[in-house]
Write an enzyme that holds these catalytic residues in place. Sequence first.
Site, mmCIF file in Angstrom:
data_model
loop_
_atom_site.group_PDB
_atom_site.id
_atom_site.type_symbol
_atom_site.label_atom_id
_atom_site.label_comp_id
_atom_site.label_asym_id
_atom_site.label_seq_id
_atom_site.Cartn_x
_atom_site.Cartn_y
_atom_site.Cartn_z
ATOM 1 N N THR A 26 50.868 27.431 12.944
ATOM 2 C CA THR A 26 50.879 27.050 11.537
ATOM 3 C C THR A 26 52.115 27.592 10.849
ATOM 4 O OG1 THR A 26 48.519 27.457 11.644
ATOM 5 C CG2 THR A 26 49.458 27.024 9.469
ATOM 6 N N ASP A 60 46.301 38.054 3.086
ATOM 7 C CA ASP A 60 46.628 36.981 4.022
ATOM 8 C C ASP A 60 47.965 37.288 4.707
ATOM 9 O OD1 ASP A 60 46.328 34.183 5.083
ATOM 10 O OD2 ASP A 60 48.301 34.079 4.128
ATOM 11 N N GLY A 109 52.278 37.820 13.727
ATOM 12 C CA GLY A 109 53.511 38.590 13.889
ATOM 13 C C GLY A 109 54.365 38.060 15.024
ATOM 14 N N ILE A 110 53.735 37.812 16.166
ATOM 15 C CA ILE A 110 54.469 37.309 17.334
ATOM 16 C C ILE A 110 55.094 35.955 17.025
ATOM 17 C CG2 ILE A 110 54.247 36.593 19.746
ATOM 18 C CD1 ILE A 110 51.858 38.480 20.002
ATOM 19 N N GLY A 111 54.330 35.090 16.353
ATOM 20 C CA GLY A 111 54.842 33.759 16.028
ATOM 21 C C GLY A 111 56.043 33.831 15.084
ATOM 22 N N HIS A 150 39.992 32.139 20.152
ATOM 23 C CA HIS A 150 41.172 32.984 19.994
ATOM 24 C C HIS A 150 40.775 34.302 19.356
ATOM 25 C CE1 HIS A 150 42.323 28.714 19.401
ATOM 26 N NE2 HIS A 150 43.185 29.010 20.339
#
Lengths: 581, 581
Positions: free
Chosen positions: B448, B560, B406-408, B217
């Site tokens: 996650t 993070d 960000g997308i998640g 990824h």
Amino acid sequence: MTRLWNEPADFADEMIDGFVAANGRYVRRVTGGVVRSTVVPEGQVAVVVGGGSGHYPAFGGLVGQGLAHGAAMGNLFASPSTQQVHSVARAAEAGGGVFFSYGNYAGDVLNFDAAQDRLLAEGIAAATVTVTDDVKSAPIGEKHRRRGIAGDLTVFRAAAAAAERGADLEGVTAIARKANERTRSFGVAFTGCTLPGAEKPLFTVPEGRMAVGLGIHGEPGIDEVAIPTADELAGLLVSTLLDPAELPEGVDSARGARVIPILNGLGSLKYEEMFVVYRRVAQLLETAGVVVVDPHVGEFCTSFDMAGTSLTLYWIDDELEALWETPVDTPAYRRGSVVAAERVTDAVSAADATADAEAEIPASDDASRTAAATVLAAVAAIAAVVDEHVDELGRIDAVAGDGDHGIGMQRGSHAALAAATAALEAGAGAGTTLTRAADAWADKAGGTSGALWGVILRAVARELGDTGSPAGADVAAGVAAGSAGVMAYGKAEPGDKTLVDALVPFSAALTRGIDSGSSLRSAWAEAAEAATVAARDTADLLPRMGRARTHGEHSIGTPDPGAVSLALIATVLGSVLADRP
Amino acid sequence: MTRLWNEPADFADEMIDGFVAANGRYVRRVTGGVVRSTVVPEGQVAVVVGGGSGHYPAFGGLVGQGLAHGAAMGNLFASPSTQQVHSVARAAEAGGGVFFSYGNYAGDVLNFDAAQDRLLAEGIAAATVTVTDDVKSAPIGEKHRRRGIAGDLTVFRAAAAAAERGADLEGVTAIARKANERTRSFGVAFTGCTLPGAEKPLFTVPEGRMAVGLGIHGEPGIDEVAIPTADELAGLLVSTLLDPAELPEGVDSARGARVIPILNGLGSLKYEEMFVVYRRVAQLLETAGVVVVDPHVGEFCTSFDMAGTSLTLYWIDDELEALWETPVDTPAYRRGSVVAAERVTDAVSAADATADAEAEIPASDDASRTAAATVLAAVAAIAAVVDEHVDELGRIDAVAGDGDHGIGMQRGSHAALAAATAALEAGAGAGTTLTRAADAWADKAGGTSGALWGVILRAVARELGDTGSPAGADVAAGVAAGSAGVMAYGKAEPGDKTLVDALVPFSAALTRGIDSGSSLRSAWAEAAEAATVAARDTADLLPRMGRARTHGEHSIGTPDPGAVSLALIATVLGSVLADRP
């Protein structure tokens, strides 16, 4: 782009070696490609496919039970040479004759046809059906001129399944012809690919644009549009292929007809995108009343890492469907349950190794060996002038063709130089030296130009002979014979925008000069001038219809690369002759 | 880059639809992914695999006889949600329990573990072996922390073949564990990939350079070097994997050991290049005295159209080899002769359709419904702040992770907003409104962060309840429970450079403020400030070892992304509270 190689010139050979190392349970290496490593029943028709490399799984990946018996594997995007095709066919042949099938490109047609002629001369039955599925490469009325793209799979499968069921050569040919008549494909592309060691891609499509109808070697398409949505692309592909004019004979209406759809990826347009497109393709086919059978979404005939896709519709009838559903077991295409065949023993494989043993050098005299030195110098000059212009020739070729003319000429001329050097060192006369050069050129270059230069040089070599000092008339006669041979062999006429447009006036001027008493040196100079003018004038011609090239106006304003090479070579050979007695 | 889609948000779903449309003879669609469309013998252990989409043939392409019974298919590069995994497992289960296997990434571990817990609570036996083959993602001493890449295939195959031979759950688990212990992979990459609708690639590798050890990824590798020759790359791959420290237990010496090599392409590094590399791999293995069995060269676990390749060595013993040689028949991986199984009837498939029926809204009172409006406003504010920062969060995440944070978060928070809106309209109280939002977030975001935000919001929701007006102490207790839940569930401690680093001080400050008599509004404001400081301070931390991230210094200096999101959300919720009574 291509990132991993050792020497660009070794790429295709090393690729085949690695392919065979990884797939020994399916294939074994022979000169010119691969054949099955499993035993073929005596008397079965051998299906031999092939073409340039860079299209994996086509063509080596399709060799195995239920599919091809052998694949001739040329250099990247270049046709295998006649000798390669012939060698693979001989290794694959199992007593039932050889059935050839491959995509309809000029270079492949030349070399496979020549190999077929050689088999027939040897008493081995052989027949051919070229694949012509690309609807955008010629109008439906000239389907025989269309290019072959992902439709290869349907034709190969039909032929191979028929052969495994015991059909004879005539039966296999009839089935393959029917499969080809019932196969239509239409493709689009978003980027070109860069061959190993090349500085630039073969072609480019502007960012955000999509080339419509682009060929798998970058042959120009018919249109360029903004990249559509996945659904819009599905609509374009399906509506084009469901055009009533494109329905095959025997399919009266799309409604109720049975179709195997094949959505093929060209290399870096990936599976996920293809599935999104296929989702809509399936909906549209269903809406049109087409009965979808066994869809295929994946990579079946790639163009290296080109980004693009094509949709193939294979309009099956009961006979073709039954053949399609038979088991297959090859490196890259497998389905159903194959009864595993025995592996061939090493003894059989080893027999191929001795096939290439050196032939003896015929006797020659001093005069001819002196002339052979001039032949060698000429071949060296050809290699040098090709080296100098390799990029320019590639660029010109990329306008209407696949951009590999420069690379092919380079590979061929350098192979010729090596062969001529070896022949001269072994004491060959002028004729044998040039024959060896001609054979090496045709064999190593592959493609159209390789085959044609083989024809030209072999014709001249026959006139030079291995005894005595050749006269200007011998050279002129050789060139004239070469010119006639190229027209016959390449099926081209002046005005078709090919090599012939420069070769014919060159030969005519040379013969005229010699006949009027000029020295070879001055006749040649005039002939070279005529070739140069003629090559330049090919810029005004429309490219020849069909086969490797698309029709259309793409190359108006650009001369034919083959004619340009001939003019360059003619000119540089003028200098070689000027330096000699 | 990705070129074909309709709406980026629909891409994964439409991809699965198209995949199923093309492969109905192998798979059928269920909530969350696919299961076999063929009948599985009663009592057979069901092997359920999965992960984010974008890795085709992994994971849906590996469902079929001889391989997986089901695949949970998440969004692009995002773990499937707990509900998706659970749904696929329930559909695949055939009375023998469920065996889970997937690559070892934090999001997948969270969601598969939670689904496994749910199965166990339902009385269905379940067990898991994560695949940890990537030698560059953690030292050999911490093999359990390594990522899973192309080695998935060997572990899945061993487990599935054992299941088909009748092994029970314990037996399947033992075999899979052995296969994983005997599988090592090492990969390189040349370019990143761009997800549908994204402006930029997830990461880039400079032109002419090769990232060594890069994750599938885009997780950072361990080194970056000039692109080597094909032979040099083969040397690097083989020598790394033949390092004696990497030989699995039970393999005393490479010499004489039997190995299945798998050279896997990530998407746009093409077959021809891989064969050139494999040629040398085969030579080097032979030189080292390794016995090569059944080599595989192709695409088995891609990363969309990323250009790269990995070599896997699977050190087989007699037991694993026998299992490997059993037949397989899936959309993308087939070998040998499978005895075709019956197709399942539509009646069975239809049963899945009702699984998602809406649950009833529990009773609530006016006070709680008023609080539910604040909950809705809070969720709306979360979605807004995530939208505003989506690119920045992606960029931060790309430094050490896969860039999809960000997308998640966007997908999750918008799903939560829709669910909260619907719940409020249906008359839900604050607790149910937030629970629905939490479930939707976890389910639609996957990954996650989706799972963890589900844990946090669900914990708060439990304290809010559906009756009465929640007090500040309820909120603080909910956040504290959420914080404890995240640590337990995510197996993270403060200092690990995760969300926990901001969540723990946030929760502590909130509880302290409430306990000292502050209003929720002012206690929250102070807690949000503490979270912001703590999030900023994560820039100084080394990233947490293992799982999704590589160790190393890549992200020193970058905070993070999970901690940053939490701080952003805490801050914006302070404003929401300030506006309310």
